[in-house]
Structures are given as C-alpha cells and as structure tokens.
Design an enzyme around this catalytic site. Structure first.
Site, PDB file in Angstrom:
ATOM      1  N   HIS A  36       0.832  -1.201   0.000  1.00  0.00           N
ATOM      2  CA  HIS A  36       0.000   0.000   0.000  1.00  0.00           C
ATOM      3  C   HIS A  36       0.867   1.251   0.000  1.00  0.00           C
ATOM      4  O   HIS A  36       1.833   1.348   0.755  1.00  0.00           O
ATOM      5  CB  HIS A  36      -0.922   0.036   1.226  1.00  0.00           C
ATOM      6  CG  HIS A  36      -1.748   1.283   1.293  1.00  0.00           C
ATOM      7  ND1 HIS A  36      -2.913   1.435   0.568  1.00  0.00           N
ATOM      8  CD2 HIS A  36      -1.558   2.447   1.959  1.00  0.00           C
ATOM      9  CE1 HIS A  36      -3.406   2.644   0.799  1.00  0.00           C
ATOM     10  NE2 HIS A  36      -2.614   3.278   1.631  1.00  0.00           N
TER      11      HIS A  36
ATOM     12  N   ASP B 102     -14.982   3.546   7.605  1.00  0.00           N
ATOM     13  CA  ASP B 102     -13.912   4.395   7.093  1.00  0.00           C
ATOM     14  C   ASP B 102     -14.349   5.129   5.831  1.00  0.00           C
ATOM     15  O   ASP B 102     -14.038   6.314   5.647  1.00  0.00           O
ATOM     16  CB  ASP B 102     -12.662   3.573   6.796  1.00  0.00           C
ATOM     17  CG  ASP B 102     -11.621   4.394   6.062  1.00  0.00           C
ATOM     18  OD1 ASP B 102     -11.084   5.340   6.675  1.00  0.00           O
ATOM     19  OD2 ASP B 102     -11.367   4.132   4.879  1.00  0.00           O
TER      20      ASP B 102
ATOM     21  N   ARG C 248     -14.008  13.655   6.131  1.00  0.00           N
ATOM     22  CA  ARG C 248     -12.683  14.257   6.353  1.00  0.00           C
ATOM     23  C   ARG C 248     -12.242  15.053   5.144  1.00  0.00           C
ATOM     24  O   ARG C 248     -11.638  16.126   5.263  1.00  0.00           O
ATOM     25  CB  ARG C 248     -11.649  13.158   6.637  1.00  0.00           C
ATOM     26  CG  ARG C 248     -11.751  12.525   8.007  1.00  0.00           C
ATOM     27  CD  ARG C 248     -10.891  11.278   8.088  1.00  0.00           C
ATOM     28  NE  ARG C 248      -9.493  11.572   7.800  1.00  0.00           N
ATOM     29  CZ  ARG C 248      -8.627  10.686   7.309  1.00  0.00           C
ATOM     30  NH1 ARG C 248      -9.018   9.447   7.047  1.00  0.00           N
ATOM     31  NH2 ARG C 248      -7.375  11.034   7.098  1.00  0.00           N
TER      32      ARG C 248
ATOM     33  N   SER D 118      -7.574   4.834   8.928  1.00  0.00           N
ATOM     34  CA  SER D 118      -8.183   4.691   7.605  1.00  0.00           C
ATOM     35  C   SER D 118      -7.461   3.626   6.788  1.00  0.00           C
ATOM     36  O   SER D 118      -8.078   2.705   6.242  1.00  0.00           O
ATOM     37  CB  SER D 118      -8.150   6.032   6.872  1.00  0.00           C
ATOM     38  OG  SER D 118      -8.644   5.896   5.556  1.00  0.00           O
TER      39      SER D 118
ATOM     40  N   LYS E 285      -8.603  -0.939   6.488  1.00  0.00           N
ATOM     41  CA  LYS E 285      -8.831  -1.601   5.191  1.00  0.00           C
ATOM     42  C   LYS E 285      -7.809  -2.700   4.944  1.00  0.00           C
ATOM     43  O   LYS E 285      -8.136  -3.774   4.428  1.00  0.00           O
ATOM     44  CB  LYS E 285      -8.804  -0.568   4.064  1.00  0.00           C
ATOM     45  CG  LYS E 285      -9.932   0.458   4.145  1.00  0.00           C
ATOM     46  CD  LYS E 285     -10.044   1.275   2.893  1.00  0.00           C
ATOM     47  CE  LYS E 285      -8.899   2.243   2.709  1.00  0.00           C
ATOM     48  NZ  LYS E 285      -8.995   3.422   3.564  1.00  0.00           N
TER      49      LYS E 285
END
Length: 457
Positions: free
Chosen positions: A82, A161, A168, A183, A187
């Site tokens: 990620h 989220d 946000r 966040s 995930k």
C-alpha cells in the site's frame, strides 16, 4: 452515552474509551449521528490528536464495521502493498508482477483515485476489457492461477472508514496521523493478506510533508499491523517531485510497461524493485530484504515480470496486446508543451503542483462522482537535476478539452524552477521501518545509515 459529551471530551484533550469511540463511529455509520457532529469530532481530533491506544481502538472499530476477506484458499503467504499516495505512483503495476513472478501471491484490493489522478483501479481500467470487479471465487482463482489479482474495493470493506473519509475530505481533516493510520490499516487488516508492505511518501506531493512525520506515521502503522498478527514493514520514500515520467491513467500504464521492459526511468525502476524485494522477503521467498531485491531485479531483467504482467492482464479480461502496442490505450486528442524559458538546470518540479495540473486535465477527480479522463495527464521529459536549453520540452500536457489543457499548462509552469547551478537530488528511499519481537519499531535511515527506536506520537 451522549455525542456532545464525547465531542467535548476530545475537544478538551481527554482520552476516549473504546466504547465511546464505537458509539460515535458506528452511530455515524448507521446514520444515527449527523454529519455536523461528526465534523466537530474530527476537527477536535485534528487539533487535539489521539493516543496510540485510541488509534488502535479506532482502527479495530473501523475494520469490524464490515466484512473481513478470507484468503485462506489462496496458496502461500499473501502480501499486500500500500502507498499513502503520490504523483505518478504506478508501482503496484510493476512491483506486483515482479513479486508474483518470484512466487509471492499478490491479492490486492485497490480504490479509485480522488485528487491528482486515478487510483490503481482507474489505471488498470484504461486497458481495454480489463475487469476490476470479480467474484470472490474468481478473485481467489486468479491469484492461484496467475499469481496476482487486483480488484476494486467492495462497499463491505470498512464501510465506517469510507463514510468518515468522505467527511474528512470536505472538512480539511485528512492530514492527521491517527485518522490516516486508522483509515489505511482498517482496510488493510480487513483485506485478508498475511503480510503488509507500506510505502509512506514524504514531500510536497504527499500527506506527510517531512520525513519525520512520515516516520511517525509509518511507525504507528507498522506497530498496529504487527499487533494484529500481520507481518508489517514500511519504506519512507521521496515525493518532492513526481515519480517516474508519467502522471495520468493510461500514461502510467504505458510507463509501467516500459519499466517491465527494462526501459523505465531510474527512480520508478529503483523504487519498484525495492518494493518488490521487500514483498518477496515478507512472502517468505527470500531470507532478507536484500536477497529479495536481488531476486526482484532478476525477474525484471530476465523478462519473467513482464510475462507475469501479460498473464495478469489476460486473466482479468484485458487486452494483452497492450504490451506490444500501447496505441490500444486511450490517448488525448489535445496536447500542449511546456518548454524551458532559459538555459540551466531544473532545480524543482513540485509534485503537488504537477498533481494539480494533472487534475486540471481531467485525469483526476475533484469529487467522488466525477468521471476521470483515462487518456489525460502529463508526461515529463526531464527530472530535477537535468540540464536544459531554452526551448527544450520539459513536459507535455494531454487531454481532450483545450481549455482544461491550457489551465493545466498554466499550473505546470508554476511547478518548475530553472537555475544556473545543478541542485542536490534528494534520496529516493529514505528510511526503512520494522519492528522486533516485542513490536517496538526501529527506523533505519538508509541515506545516512542511522537507526532510532520507536517514535512516539
């Protein structure tokens, strides 16, 4: 429990219990708590912060708000990669096939982009026929058969989220360490992989502007990942200028193919090989990260990574002819060049401003409802440190709306600085973050070979 009391408590800087956080987050997710109260809470968190315990609790609450993917039918150690987001970051398209070519199963769920360009899903969808929506069984079969699958995130992965992030984004509370951590990690933990590699960006085009802040974010995420039983590591990488030469969806697919053919720019090639090397190590195919990097470089050089990319595309319905003929990708009908206005060295190509320019072309989205123009974007001809002469093309802007392309060109001009002295070029890979058996993080600064212990928030 009372929502106003919880907001007041956080506004005053007090620590919230897991029960209080769960009451607030799940109440908002179910529609029982209105946007304006959640907005007030997010702003209180932005200014007052959260403890590590609160951040862990918030991450778990968001993860448990939806489904957890079961990847146990996929053979081997599944590794997820990620990135915290950047300009021109197409490393999943490169590092994923490299790692898969070395025997690491890559089962990845990615999102669509909001901002500068599309996300990995948008980029892949610029390949004719490519399907980013697969059934759970087809997803598992694709990884077992081809070694790699990338699909869009389902609405059932951390729905809390998804709803909180949308708020946000419009309340200027994105850039908060605990909110970013919860966040991302909610995930990642719900997505089912056995190990997680994080690419945490720092610089003008990243959420974290300084290396110190990026190291704090990475340290927190690595701790949370390992505490949840997922072997987690992170690299801190530079995002002061765009990564590689292409910014935009189909343009980045073209560049990914060039890298896999060993014809890519140095920076995107170096980062992709390093990321893949760490994935190979986390996947148990190498004894350490250095051996993994050596294996990754070999897969790139012998063509097995390119072959794996072709199999990946064909397996998800895409046209594999794109490997030999990138003209099958969408291309913008309008183009404008930004040329050098003086002789000298390029001392800055500001990633944030190039990102905004790319968004102006239509390559990105300003809202989740916008449609990204998969053919639009920017191709750089030069990088920081390059010498240019008056009239040399610095970058080319692509799109389908001349007004948008002109607006992008005006933004791109602001991103570039040319001076007479060659600049210092910052290190691309700055730090490695990992934890020991006691889950205490160590930050190893690669560029000066120093180490520090766990960074406290």
């Amino acid at each position: 429990m009372n929502t106003v009391d919880i907001i007041t408590k956080k506004r005053n800087g007090d620590m919230l219990s897991r029960e209080e956080l769960e009451y607030l987050v799940m109440g908002f997710t179910k529609g029982e708590i209105p946007d304006y109260q959640m907005s007030a809470f997010l702003m209180a968190v932005y200014f007052r912060g959260m403890t590590r315990e609160e951040t862990v609790d918030l991450t778990q609450i968001m993860k448990e708000s939806g489904d957890t993917v079961d990847l146990s039918d996929i053979r081997g150690i599944k590794v997820d990669k990620h990135s915290t987001g950047g300009v021109g970051d197409k490393t999943t398209l490169i590092a994923g096939p490299i790692a898969a070519a070395c025997g690491v199963p890559v089962a990845k769920m990615s999102g669509r982009g909001l901002g500068f360009t599309g996300g990995t899903v948008d980029k892949l969808e610029s390949i004719p026929g490519f399907r980013t929506s697969l059934s759970e069984q087809d997803f598992i079969n694709q990884v077992n058969d081809k070694g790699i699958a990338v699909i869009g995130q389902t609405g059932q992965i951390a729905p809390a989220d998804k709803k909180v992030y949308a708020l946000r984004d419009v309340t200027a509370t994105v850039e908060n360490l605990s909110l970013i951590t919860s966040s991302i990690m909610s995930k990642k933990l719900a997505a089912g992989s056995d190990a997680i590699l994080l690419d945490v960006k720092c610089g003008s085009g990243a959420f974290m502007k300084t290396r110190e802040d990026a190291e704090k974010l990475a340290s927190l995420m690595v701790e949370i990942g390992n505490a949840a039983g997922r072997k987690t590591m992170a690299l801190i990488t530079d995002m002061s200028q765009p990564l590689g030469m292409a910014v935009g969806n189909s343009l980045e697919v073209e560049e990914a193919i060039e890298v896999l053919k060993n014809r890519g720019a140095d920076d995107i090639t170096e980062l992709s090989v390093n990321l893949a090397g760490f994935m190979i190590y986390l996947g148990g195919k190498a004894s350490d990260s250095q051996e993994g990097i050596k294996m990754a470089r070999g897969a790139l050089e012998d063509g097995s990574a390119l072959k794996k990319f072709r199999e990946f595309i064909a397996g998800q319905g895409g046209n594999p002819a794109v490997i030999e003929d990138t003209s099958v990708l969408p291309h913008g009908s309008c183009r404008m060049d930004l040329t050098a206005w003086q002789d000298g060295y390029i001392v800055q190509i500001d990633a944030m401003k190039i990102g905004l320019a790319s968004q102006h072309t239509g390559a990105g989205r300003e809202t989740k409802e916008d449609m990204a123009d998969l053919s639009a974007g920017i191709r750089l001809q030069h990088k920081v440190g390059d010498q240019v002469a008056t009239g040399d093309i610095i970058c080319t802007i692509y799109g389908n709306d001349p007004d948008k392309v002109q607006k992008a060109l005006e933004e791109a001009i602001k991103a570039v600085k040319i001076e007479t002295v060659r600049p210092h070029i910052p290190a691309l890979i700055k730090s490695e973050v990992y934890s020991d058996e006691k889950n205490c993080c160590t930050v190893h600064r690669v560029d000066n070979n120093t180490e520090s212990d766990c960074l406290q928030q």
